[in-house]
Design an enzyme around this catalytic site. Structure first.
Site, PDB file in Angstrom:
ATOM      1  N   ARG A  72      -0.199   7.257  -4.646  1.00  0.00           N
ATOM      2  CA  ARG A  72       0.288   5.949  -5.082  1.00  0.00           C
ATOM      3  C   ARG A  72      -0.465   5.476  -6.325  1.00  0.00           C
ATOM      4  O   ARG A  72      -1.428   6.091  -6.761  1.00  0.00           O
ATOM      5  CB  ARG A  72       0.130   4.939  -3.965  1.00  0.00           C
ATOM      6  N   GLU A  74       3.310   1.999  14.872  1.00  0.00           N
ATOM      7  CA  GLU A  74       3.841   3.210  14.246  1.00  0.00           C
ATOM      8  C   GLU A  74       4.681   4.047  15.206  1.00  0.00           C
ATOM      9  O   GLU A  74       5.632   4.711  14.785  1.00  0.00           O
ATOM     10  CB  GLU A  74       2.692   4.047  13.679  1.00  0.00           C
ATOM     11  N   SER A 102       0.815  -1.216   0.000  1.00  0.00           N
ATOM     12  CA  SER A 102       0.000   0.000   0.000  1.00  0.00           C
ATOM     13  C   SER A 102       0.841   1.255   0.000  1.00  0.00           C
ATOM     14  O   SER A 102       0.438   2.266  -0.552  1.00  0.00           O
ATOM     15  CB  SER A 102      -0.907   0.041   1.224  1.00  0.00           C
ATOM     16  N   PHE A 115      -1.601   7.669  10.124  1.00  0.00           N
ATOM     17  CA  PHE A 115      -0.890   6.957  11.184  1.00  0.00           C
ATOM     18  C   PHE A 115       0.505   7.519  11.442  1.00  0.00           C
ATOM     19  O   PHE A 115       1.018   7.394  12.553  1.00  0.00           O
ATOM     20  CB  PHE A 115      -0.847   5.451  10.879  1.00  0.00           C
TER      21      PHE A 115
HETATM   22  C1  LIG Z   1      -3.094   2.101  13.655  1.00  0.00           C
HETATM   23  C2  LIG Z   1      -3.279   1.357  12.392  1.00  0.00           C
HETATM   24  N1  LIG Z   1      -2.204   1.051  11.639  1.00  0.00           N
HETATM   25  C3  LIG Z   1      -2.358   0.400  10.460  1.00  0.00           C
HETATM   26  C4  LIG Z   1      -3.592   0.048  10.005  1.00  0.00           C
HETATM   27  C5  LIG Z   1      -3.768  -0.625   8.662  1.00  0.00           C
HETATM   28  N2  LIG Z   1      -4.137  -2.046   8.837  1.00  0.00           N
HETATM   29  C6  LIG Z   1      -5.415  -2.475   8.723  1.00  0.00           C
HETATM   30  S1  LIG Z   1      -5.587  -4.111   9.019  1.00  0.00           S
HETATM   31  C7  LIG Z   1      -3.931  -4.288   9.322  1.00  0.00           C
HETATM   32  C8  LIG Z   1      -3.375  -5.630   9.686  1.00  0.00           C
HETATM   33  C9  LIG Z   1      -3.999  -6.175  10.892  1.00  0.00           C
HETATM   34  O1  LIG Z   1      -3.582  -7.475  11.118  1.00  0.00           O
HETATM   35  P1  LIG Z   1      -4.410  -8.393  12.138  1.00  0.00           P
HETATM   36  O2  LIG Z   1      -4.637  -7.631  13.387  1.00  0.00           O
HETATM   37  O3  LIG Z   1      -3.685  -9.667  12.249  1.00  0.00           O
HETATM   38  O4  LIG Z   1      -5.799  -8.526  11.401  1.00  0.00           O
HETATM   39  P2  LIG Z   1      -6.539  -9.851  10.845  1.00  0.00           P
HETATM   40  O5  LIG Z   1      -5.495 -10.853  10.476  1.00  0.00           O
HETATM   41  O6  LIG Z   1      -7.389 -10.326  11.947  1.00  0.00           O
HETATM   42  O7  LIG Z   1      -7.341  -9.383   9.671  1.00  0.00           O
HETATM   43  C10 LIG Z   1      -3.275  -3.059   9.170  1.00  0.00           C
HETATM   44  C11 LIG Z   1      -1.826  -2.862   9.332  1.00  0.00           C
HETATM   45  C12 LIG Z   1      -4.701   0.399  10.823  1.00  0.00           C
HETATM   46  N3  LIG Z   1      -5.962   0.114  10.454  1.00  0.00           N
HETATM   47  N4  LIG Z   1      -4.520   1.029  12.001  1.00  0.00           N
END
Ligand SMILES: Cc1ncc(C[n+]2csc(CCOP(=O)(O)OP(=O)(O)O)c2C)c(N)n1
Ligand SMILES: [Mg+2]
Lengths: 321, 285
Positions: A171, A63, A42, A88
């Site tokens: 992007r 972050e 992303s 973030f």
């Molecule tokens: C503070 C923050 N940083 C980054 C994101 C972007 N983001 C959305 S989902 C995700 C990954 C989450 O992984 P996980 O908690 O394992 O989710 P699952 O496997 O249950 O879908 C990220 C980095 C966000 N929503 N919030």
């Protein structure tokens, strides 16, 4: 109407310029380190990751830790580029950026992906206040590039620059506006794209596209504008702005951001502090969080299209009379 | 004697029927998740499917709540800290009657009450807005603390992700919940082992995660997050535990129930095509 000397005859799109710019920077500058927070594709740092795995660190969804690891790296002389969505790396880590990066004037480059209404994911993911947050911090340089050419030129420029930088990053399909042969990005320098006497349009970031699209419509209405493009929100090119302001009474700013403490506010400060006395119309979000939706929908909903620019200018000129 | 045996048999049969019914509910939720994300052509199927059994069991077998009165004061609270997995949440809310099931097909549409992240201002049944990871669990602590202050009997449930567990705030919340002895708080870790960029273990390892929660003072259990029986049993233990919050580390499979999504990082935030939707639905029949 005067032809702009920097603009490509046929503008279009360029795919993922940041991804290429970062890999090229990695080739030429071995001190560049890339940090990510679980958004490698992303934020388009996957190219660098694959090319320079030893200088790439995925800190995970963390972050604040990411930001301060960057500070530690920079203190040791590395040039860290910190990545996540714009929200973030600004809101989420504001104290870290303020106290560690800005206050100590540390050489960290903060890259905020998918700025403002270019994110469709709703208010938690739309950085509509990032310019404001970053502009407020002493020592911070703030950049909102308009197209692929600026991105490709700004990336090596911010690596060269000593001190903290926040840069917004578009992007995937990114507008291609400036001719890379003729345009030369410089931190702190505005680009006067066209000179006219009826109104001065000042745009930043992705909004330059809409401002350019308004030009033929304005011509149809016999309005001859000055168009000034600001890519460095801070330190802002006061000289260029004062000059552009002298061309006409009416100034209109347009930004992919809240109208408070971004581009429009910066211009208002310059007008007031220099006693220029222009009338100012600020286009952008007005004291509200945005809705989720596509860029086209959001530009329409918040009245930020070329058509709206023309309407506002006509209104402004009428009120003047 | 014979009669008693017969009765026992009948009981067993009832139990089995009930179990089948619960499994069927979860399947229905999975079908809706696939349909709404395919219709929206965007959304997060992987993490929605991994937590489906947990959230379905919470809403249909565990929590006190009322679709007719979403802000009923005595209701048990629920926070989806990993907000991107809201399709599962929306499907369950719809099946409970918080809004019509047909509304699900408006996921992420302009002006819809169902957006890409839970928003309590627009969606009935959503107690807390999320989308920025690592924050929901702190709010759940606050809700549980309020329950203690006001001497209310409601309980608070929260689901967090394993990638989300990399946020420092999750551990600040962990410390505070134990400090305030929030035994009315029950958290699930949807331990599907994947985040956006790949395997949690390779990106930023959270192990030994059970030991961590224990060390932070939580009553910590580990279950198969796709076993409805184990989910119910674990929540029962949480309910009986005094003076400690409970963390249920639930081993799950990202994309559970759809063969080509299971364990696949590519389906974190990518919608199935119409063809893939059909295949998924046939597998979920
Ligand atoms: C503070 C923050 N940083 C980054 C994101 C972007 N983001 C959305 S989902 C995700 C990954 C989450 O992984 P996980 O908690 O394992 O989710 P699952 O496997 O249950 O879908 C990220 C980095 C966000 N929503 N919030
Ligand atoms: Mg996960």
């Amino acid at each position: 109407m005067q032809e702009c000397k920097y603009i490509l005859a046929k503008s279009g799109q360029d795919f993922a310029p940041y991804k290429r710019a970062l890999v090229m920077l990695g080739e030429s500058n071995k001190r560049v380190i890339v940090l990510g927070a679980d958004l490698s594709n992303s934020t388009e740092i996957d190219g660098f990751r694959d090319r320079f795995p030893d200088r790439f660190f995925n800190i995970g969804v963390a972050e604040q830790n990411e930001m301060n690891i960057a500070v530690g790296l920079a203190i040791e002389g590395e040039i860290p580029f910190v990545h996540s969505f714009g929200v973030f790396v600004t809101r989420r880590v504001y104290e870290q950026v303020c106290v560690q990066v800005a206050m100590q004037n540390i050489n960290v480059k903060i890259v905020g992906s998918i700025p403002g209404l270019t994110s469709r994911l709703g208010p938690t993911h739309q950085a509509i206040d990032d310019l404001a947050l970053m502009r407020t911090l002493p020592n911070m340089t703030v950049i909102d590039p308009a197209d692929a050419t600026e991105i490709l030129q700004a990336v090596p420029a911010i690596a060269e620059h000593s001190g903290p930088v926040y840069i917004r990053m578009m992007r995937r399909e990114v507008p291609l506006i400036f001719d890379p042969e003729k345009y030369h990005f410089q931190i702190g320098k505005a680009a006067c794209i066209q000179e006219g006497q009826d109104v001065t349009i000042i745009a930043c970031g992705v909004m330059l596209q809409n401002a350019l699209a308004s030009l033929p419509l304005l011509e149809q209405n016999n309005i001859n504008p000055t168009l000034l493009h600001i890519s460095t929100i801070k330190p802002i090119d006061t000289t260029a702005i004062i000059e552009a302001a002298s061309k006409s009474r009416l100034i209109i700013t347009i930004e992919n951001h809240l109208i408070t403490n971004g581009l429009g506010s910066s211009i208002a400060e310059i007008i007031a502090e220099n006693g220029l006395g222009n009338t100012l119309i600020r286009m952008g979000l007005r004291d509200e969080f945005a809705a989720p939706g596509t860029q086209e929908y959001l530009f329409e909903r918040y009245q930020l299209n070329s058509r709206h620019i023309v309407e506002k200018i006509l209104e402004g000129l009428k009120n003047k009379k | 004697m014979q009669d008693i045996d017969n009765l026992k048999e009948l009981d067993k049969k009832d139990e089995k029927d009930e179990k089948d019914e619960k499994a069927e509910k979860a399947k229905e939720v999975r079908r809706l998740i696939i349909q709404m994300i395919a219709e929206a052509n965007s959304g997060h199927p992987g993490g929605s499917l991994s937590m489906t059994d947990i959230i379905t069991t919470l809403y249909f077998s565990i929590m006190n709540h009322s679709a007719a009165n979403p802000t009923w004061e005595e209701r048990d609270r629920f926070v989806l800290s990993k907000g991107h997995a809201c399709p599962a949440f929306y499907a369950v809310l719809a099946l409970c009657g918080y809004f019509p099931i047909s509304e699900l097909m408006n996921l992420r549409k302009l002006g819809s009450i169902l957006q890409g992240h839970p928003d309590h201002e627009v969606t009935p049944g959503v107690d807390f807005s999320t989308g920025s990871l690592g924050q929901g669990i702190s709010a759940a602590c606050g809700m549980a603390l309020a329950g203690k202050i006001d001497k209310k009997n409601y309980r608070v449930y929260v689901i967090i992700g394993d990638g989300e567990s990399q946020e420092g705030q999750v551990w600040e919340a962990a410390m505070s919940a134990a400090h305030y002895k929030l035994d009315n708080l029950c958290a699930f870790l949807d331990y599907n082992k994947l985040q956006i960029d790949g395997e949690v273990e390779k990106i930023m390892n959270i192990e030994p995660v059970v030991d961590k929660w224990k060390a932070f003072g939580w009553n910590t259990l580990r279950i198969d997050g796709h076993s409805i029986e184990q989910i119910i049993e674990a929540v029962g233990i949480a309910h009986k535990t005094k003076d400690k919050p409970t963390m249920i580390v639930a081993d799950t499979i990202k994309g559970k129930g759809v063969s080509f999504m299971e364990g696949r990082v590519g389906f974190h935030g990518v919608a199935p095509t119409r063809d893939q939707e059909q295949q998924a639905l046939s597998e979920l029949m």
